[in-house]
Design a protein around this motif. Structure first.
Motif, mmCIF file in Angstrom:
data_model
loop_
_atom_site.group_PDB
_atom_site.id
_atom_site.type_symbol
_atom_site.label_atom_id
_atom_site.label_comp_id
_atom_site.label_asym_id
_atom_site.label_seq_id
_atom_site.Cartn_x
_atom_site.Cartn_y
_atom_site.Cartn_z
ATOM 1 N N LYS A 192 -0.139 -0.791 -7.216
ATOM 2 C CA LYS A 192 -0.480 -1.144 -5.829
ATOM 3 C C LYS A 192 -1.598 -2.202 -5.823
ATOM 4 O O LYS A 192 -1.496 -3.213 -5.127
ATOM 5 N N TRP A 208 -5.180 9.443 -8.540
ATOM 6 C CA TRP A 208 -4.362 10.067 -7.483
ATOM 7 C C TRP A 208 -5.051 9.912 -6.120
ATOM 8 O O TRP A 208 -4.413 9.580 -5.123
ATOM 9 N N THR A 225 -4.679 6.284 -4.888
ATOM 10 C CA THR A 225 -3.377 6.041 -4.245
ATOM 11 C C THR A 225 -3.405 6.555 -2.814
ATOM 12 O O THR A 225 -2.963 5.873 -1.879
ATOM 13 N N VAL A 255 0.551 4.286 -10.748
ATOM 14 C CA VAL A 255 0.942 4.135 -9.338
ATOM 15 C C VAL A 255 -0.120 3.298 -8.614
ATOM 16 O O VAL A 255 0.187 2.298 -7.950
ATOM 17 N N ALA A 256 -1.385 3.704 -8.753
ATOM 18 C CA ALA A 256 -2.475 2.975 -8.080
ATOM 19 C C ALA A 256 -2.629 1.568 -8.664
ATOM 20 O O ALA A 256 -2.883 0.598 -7.926
ATOM 21 N N CYS A 312 0.841 -1.213 0.000
ATOM 22 C CA CYS A 312 0.000 0.000 0.000
ATOM 23 C C CYS A 312 0.874 1.261 0.000
ATOM 24 O O CYS A 312 0.557 2.247 -0.663
ATOM 25 N N GLU A 345 5.641 3.469 -6.660
ATOM 26 C CA GLU A 345 6.078 4.853 -6.387
ATOM 27 C C GLU A 345 7.446 5.074 -7.023
ATOM 28 O O GLU A 345 8.475 4.750 -6.440
ATOM 29 N N ARG A 362 -3.316 3.856 0.953
ATOM 30 C CA ARG A 362 -2.345 3.922 2.069
ATOM 31 C C ARG A 362 -2.983 3.520 3.400
ATOM 32 O O ARG A 362 -2.309 3.022 4.281
#
Ligand SMILES: Cc1ncc(COP(=O)(O)O)c(C=O)c1O
Length: 384
Positions: free
Chosen positions: A72, A251, A254, A68-69, A15, A20, A258
């Motif tokens: 993940k 965005w 992401t 990025v997402a 996560c 990244e 977390r």
């Protein structure tokens, strides 16, 4: 971070760190590339772009903020690739249409989300795809529904009203033995509590709008699977049908991922307390929560899930429509809304005809203090 590293990481680490690529800037939050277009340094580079789709080109194909997402979610689902889409329904329709073509047959659980059923029952027949709906908790019904042209078995487990549990491993092994693909809507469990690809599922789909987004400020979906399958889907359903996820939504996703593990722990522990409280309440006839031992799918839950999230339903003993509506309206900490999986608690009155003509209340247990939520529920039950 090289993507392969993610395979050795635990959930919470994925996560934070997967996908990244901007740490060299010292940025703890990756940048937002809101652009539709990425240009090339030369005509030659432009000309050869089709061989190298992973370079940035046009946001309908891919975008670094979405990536990025995507990395993940792929890591969390233990799949090779993830494709974000403009909504959960975009992900579901892309996966189903990638798997099943004219002349093919699909088997789907009756517990699936309403518009998923509408896609298969009402929309896809015009393109020559037929579907048989079965009680997905009954393996024999699934086996009997298989036809020579069956291409896909579509699962949704847990379902999101009565939490029907399908035995993922058993269904996947039946499907594999007959050369049939499988798809599963994993939105309710999230990969924190269930990893369908590790049990053999080919397409894992999500409404990211729910727990993965988690803040009720994003509409998005995701399809996860093998590199070959998802690449094929990107070039067909992604490029042609074009239900792309907006970079700003990516965005936000992401940002949300977390805290996914923390949120799911809290949703689950609060929902379990609420479910147990309701199960012993004199005004409650029945509670549907897959984390209760009384749930019919509990043994399979223990086998394939590590937790059961924050959705539950219950049948009040008071069955007058007005009273059930009044109960939902009088709750002070629960709002009336059709979505779920966000920070806020929600309650809606539902019937499940033809399966049941009774009134039920479906609750999405949010992140408020659980004692406050239980006090609110008890006070309003007492008034009914
Ligand atoms: C289980 C499930 N799957 C899929 C969807 C569709 O997702 P979206 O609203 O993001 O299109 C929903 C929406 O409520 C849902 O509950």
């Amino acid at each position: 971070m090289p993507q392969d590293e993610t395979h050795d990481w635990e959930f919470e680490t994925i996560c934070q760190h997967a996908g990244e690529d901007y740490s060299h800037l010292g940025a703890v939050v990756p940048p937002l590339f809101q652009n539709s277009l990425f240009t090339y340094k030369s005509a030659e580079q432009f000309h050869s772009r089709i061989q190298n789709w992973e370079s940035w080109d046009y946001t309908r194909v891919n975008n670094p903020t979405l990536e990025v997402a995507q990395q993940k979610i792929a890591g969390l689902e233990r799949t090779e690739l993830c494709r974000l889409t403009g909504s959960g329904m975009a992900a579901i329709s892309a996966a189903v249409m990638n798997a099943a073509h004219a002349g093919d047959h699909v088997i789907c659980t009756t517990a699936a989300y309403g518009p998923t059923i509408a896609l298969l029952r009402d929309y896809l027949p015009q393109f020559g795809v037929q579907t048989t709906f079965v009680d997905g908790t009954d393996l024999d019904q699934i086996e009997h529904a298989i036809q020579p042209n069956t291409k896909l078995i579509y699962m949704e487990t847990p379902g999101t009203f009565f939490f029907d549990i399908q035995d993922i491993e058993a269904i996947c092994s039946l499907a594999r033995s007959r050369g049939i693909l499988t798809a599963l809507d994993n939105s309710c469990a999230t990969p924190y509590f269930q990893k369908p690809a590790t049990l053999g599922v080919d397409y894992v789909v999500h409404t990211v709008t729910k727990y993965l987004g988690g803040h009720s400020d994003v509409v998005a979906g995701a399809v996860c699977g093998s590199r070959d399958r998802i690449r094929d889907l990107i070039w067909k359903e992604g490029l042609i049908l074009g239900a792309v996820c907006d970079p700003f939504a990516g965005w936000l996703i992401t940002r949300s991922l977390r805290t996914l593990a923390l949120r799911m722990e809290r949703h689950q522990s609060s929902a379990l307390q609420v479910a147990k409280m309701l199960a012993s309440h004199p005004k409650v006839e029945r509670v549907y929560y897959p984390g209760l031992e009384s749930h019919p799918g509990y043994a399979i839950v223990k086998k394939q899930m590590t937790g059961t999230s924050g959705l539950l339903s219950f049948t009040p003993k008071f069955q007058q429509k007005e009273k059930v509506f009044q109960f939902c309206e009088n709750l002070r900490l629960f709002q009336i809304g059709c979505s779920w999986g966000g920070h806020e608690s929600l309650a809606i009155p539902v019937t499940a005809e033809p399966r049941s003509t009774q009134w039920h209340v479906r609750m999405s247990i949010g992140l408020e203090n659980v004692n406050d939520l239980m006090t609110d529920i008890c006070e309003q039950l007492d008034r009914c």
